[in-house]
Design an enzyme around this catalytic site. Structure first.
Site, short mmCIF file in Angstrom:
data_model
loop_
_atom_site.label_atom_id
_atom_site.label_comp_id
_atom_site.label_asym_id
_atom_site.label_seq_id
_atom_site.Cartn_x
_atom_site.Cartn_y
_atom_site.Cartn_z
N ASN A 10 0.85 -1.19 0.00
CA ASN A 10 0.00 0.00 0.00
C ASN A 10 0.89 1.25 0.00
O ASN A 10 0.77 2.13 0.85
CB ASN A 10 -0.96 0.00 1.19
CG ASN A 10 -2.07 1.03 0.99
OD1 ASN A 10 -2.29 1.89 1.82
ND2 ASN A 10 -2.74 0.97 -0.13
N HIS A 30 6.84 5.87 1.40
CA HIS A 30 7.67 4.73 0.96
C HIS A 30 8.58 5.13 -0.21
O HIS A 30 9.71 4.67 -0.29
CB HIS A 30 6.79 3.57 0.50
CG HIS A 30 5.90 3.00 1.55
ND1 HIS A 30 4.55 3.25 1.61
CD2 HIS A 30 6.17 2.21 2.62
CE1 HIS A 30 4.02 2.62 2.64
NE2 HIS A 30 4.99 1.99 3.28
N GLN A 41 2.84 -9.30 13.63
CA GLN A 41 2.92 -8.01 14.32
C GLN A 41 1.55 -7.38 14.57
O GLN A 41 1.48 -6.26 15.06
CB GLN A 41 3.86 -7.06 13.58
CG GLN A 41 3.34 -6.55 12.24
CD GLN A 41 4.43 -5.81 11.46
OE1 GLN A 41 5.36 -6.41 10.92
NE2 GLN A 41 4.33 -4.50 11.38
N GLN A 74 9.75 1.59 16.30
CA GLN A 74 10.18 0.48 15.43
C GLN A 74 11.61 0.71 14.98
O GLN A 74 12.44 -0.22 14.98
CB GLN A 74 9.24 0.39 14.22
CG GLN A 74 9.76 -0.50 13.11
CD GLN A 74 8.76 -0.70 12.00
OE1 GLN A 74 7.79 -1.42 12.17
NE2 GLN A 74 8.97 -0.07 10.85
O1 PAF Z 1 7.02 -0.58 8.90
C1 PAF Z 1 6.51 -1.56 8.32
O2 PAF Z 1 5.88 -1.43 7.25
C2 PAF Z 1 6.60 -2.94 8.94
O3 PAF Z 1 6.53 -2.88 10.32
C3 PAF Z 1 7.84 -3.72 8.49
C4 PAF Z 1 9.13 -3.04 8.93
C5 PAF Z 1 7.84 -3.87 6.98
C6 PAF Z 1 7.84 -5.13 9.11
O4 PAF Z 1 6.71 -5.86 8.73
#
Ligand code: PAF
Length: 278
Positions: A28, A33, A57, A149
Site C-alpha cells: 500500500n 515509501h 505483528q 520500530q
Molecule cells: O514498517 C513496516 O511497514 C513494517 O513494520 C515492516 C518493517 C515492513 C515489518 O513488517
C-alpha cells in the site's frame, strides 16, 4: 524490475548482487515509501523492496485482514521509482512452519506502542530479521514515523552484530502536516480534516520545551486534554529521550515526543524530535 515470490528465487537473483540496499514494507505504498526508496537508490547497485503484511505483528483485534493490499499500484510505483527487485512472498514462504523462535526486544516492547500493542515489536523484529537473512542487504531504510520500530531495529542490528546499516528517514507529511500512513485512508472526511491536530499538538509541545518549559508531566497532560476536547481518544503522549525512549532526565537534550491516539475507529501515531540547547 523483477517481481519475485519465493525465497529460493530471491536468493538466486541476489547472488549476482552482493551490493544491495533494502526497503521492507507492508505494501500500500505512498509518498513516504517512495522517499525511502529514493534514499536507498543511490546507496547500492540493487534496490530491493519487500511487500509482506506480517501477521505476527498484528494483535487479534487489529486490522490484519482489512490492511489495504494494493499489489498492482505498488508494483507500478516501484517500477517508476527505479526499484530493481520486488519480493512479494506468500505467507508460507516466510512462515513455512509455526514460528517458535522469535526476537524479544525486552526493554522496548513493553512501553509506549509496546504497551498498547503487546507482541507487536516481537513480530516486527522477527520478520525483519528473517527478511534480512533472505535479502542480505548492506543497508536498510526505515521511516522515523514509526520511531519506536526504528529504535527496536537499530538496537537489534547492533546487539546481534548484524552487518547491516540501519538508515532512518524523515517522516513525510501531507500539506496540512498529517504524517503519511496507509491507515489514513480509514479516516472519514471529517476525521481526515481533524487528523492534522495530532501534529499541531506535538509542535506546540516542542515549542514549549524549546522555550524552556520542563514540566513534562503537565505538557503531556495538556496535550492529551487538547486531543480529548476534539474527540480523540489518546493512548499516550510522552516526552522521552531519543536514545532509548526512556524517561527524560535533567541532562537530556535530545528528546522526542511520541504519541498514539484514536480518531473514530482509526489509530494514528506520530512523533517529533526536539533538540534542546545546553
Ligand atoms: O514498517 C513496516 O511497514 C513494517 O513494520 C515492516 C518493517 C515492513 C515489518 O513488517
Amino acid at each position: 524490475m523483477d517481481v519475485i515470490h519465493s525465497v529460493a528465487d530471491l536468493r538466486e537473483r541476489l547472488q549476482r548482487e552482493p551490493n544491495n540496499v533494502f526497503v521492507p514494507t507492508m505494501g500500500n505504498l505512498h509518498a513516504g515509501h517512495i522517499q525511502l526508496i529514493s534514499i536507498a537508490k543511490p546507496r547500492a547497485s540493487c534496490t530491493v523492496v519487500s511487500i509482506f503484511v506480517n501477521r505476527l505483528q498484528f494483535g487479534p483485534q487489529e486490522d490484519f485482514e482489512r490492511y489495504p493490499r494494493t499489489r498492482e499500484s505498488d508494483f507500478a510505483q516501484c517500477r517508476a521509482a527505479g526499484v530493481d527487485v520486488v519480493f512479494v512472498p506468500e505467507e508460507r514462504e516466510i512462515y513455512p512452519e509455526r514460528q517458535t523462535f522469535v526476537v524479544e526486544p525486552s526493554d522496548l516492547q513493553h512501553i509506549l506502542e509496546g504497551e498498547a500493542r503487546p507482541k507487536h515489536f516481537s513480530g516486527v523484529a522477527t520478520v525483519v530479521l528473517k527478511l534480512f537473512n533472505m535479502v542480505r542487504p548492506h543497508s536498510a531504510i526505515f521511516g522515523k514515523k514509526d520511531y519506536q520500530q526504528y529504535i527496536v531495529l537499530r538496537d537489534m542490528v547492533r546487539q546481534f552484530a548484524l552487518p547491516i546499516e540501519i538508515i532512518p528517514a524523515e517522516t513525510v507529511r501531507a500539506h496540512d502536516g498529517l504524517a503519511l500512513s496507509s491507515r489514513n485512508q480509514y479516516l472519514s472526511p471529517p476525521h481526515r480534516a481533524e487528523a492534522p491536530r495530532l501534529y499541531r499538538v506535538l509542535c506546540a509541545m516542542r515549542d514549549e520545551l524549546v522555550r524552556g518549559s520542563r514540566d513534562i508531566q503537565r505538557l503531556e497532560l495538556d496535550g492529551m486534554a487538547e486531543l480529548a476536547r476534539h474527540g480523540w481518544r489518546p493512548d499516550y503522549i510522552a516526552v522521552r529521550r531519543q536514545a532509548d525512549l526512556q524517561a527524560v532526565t535533567a541532562h537530556d537534550l535530545r528528546l522526542v515526543i511520541v504519541t498514539a491516539a484514536r480518531l473514530g475507529g482509526t489509530r494514528l501515531i506520530d512523533n517529533i524530535e526536539v533538540e534542546l540547547q545546553d
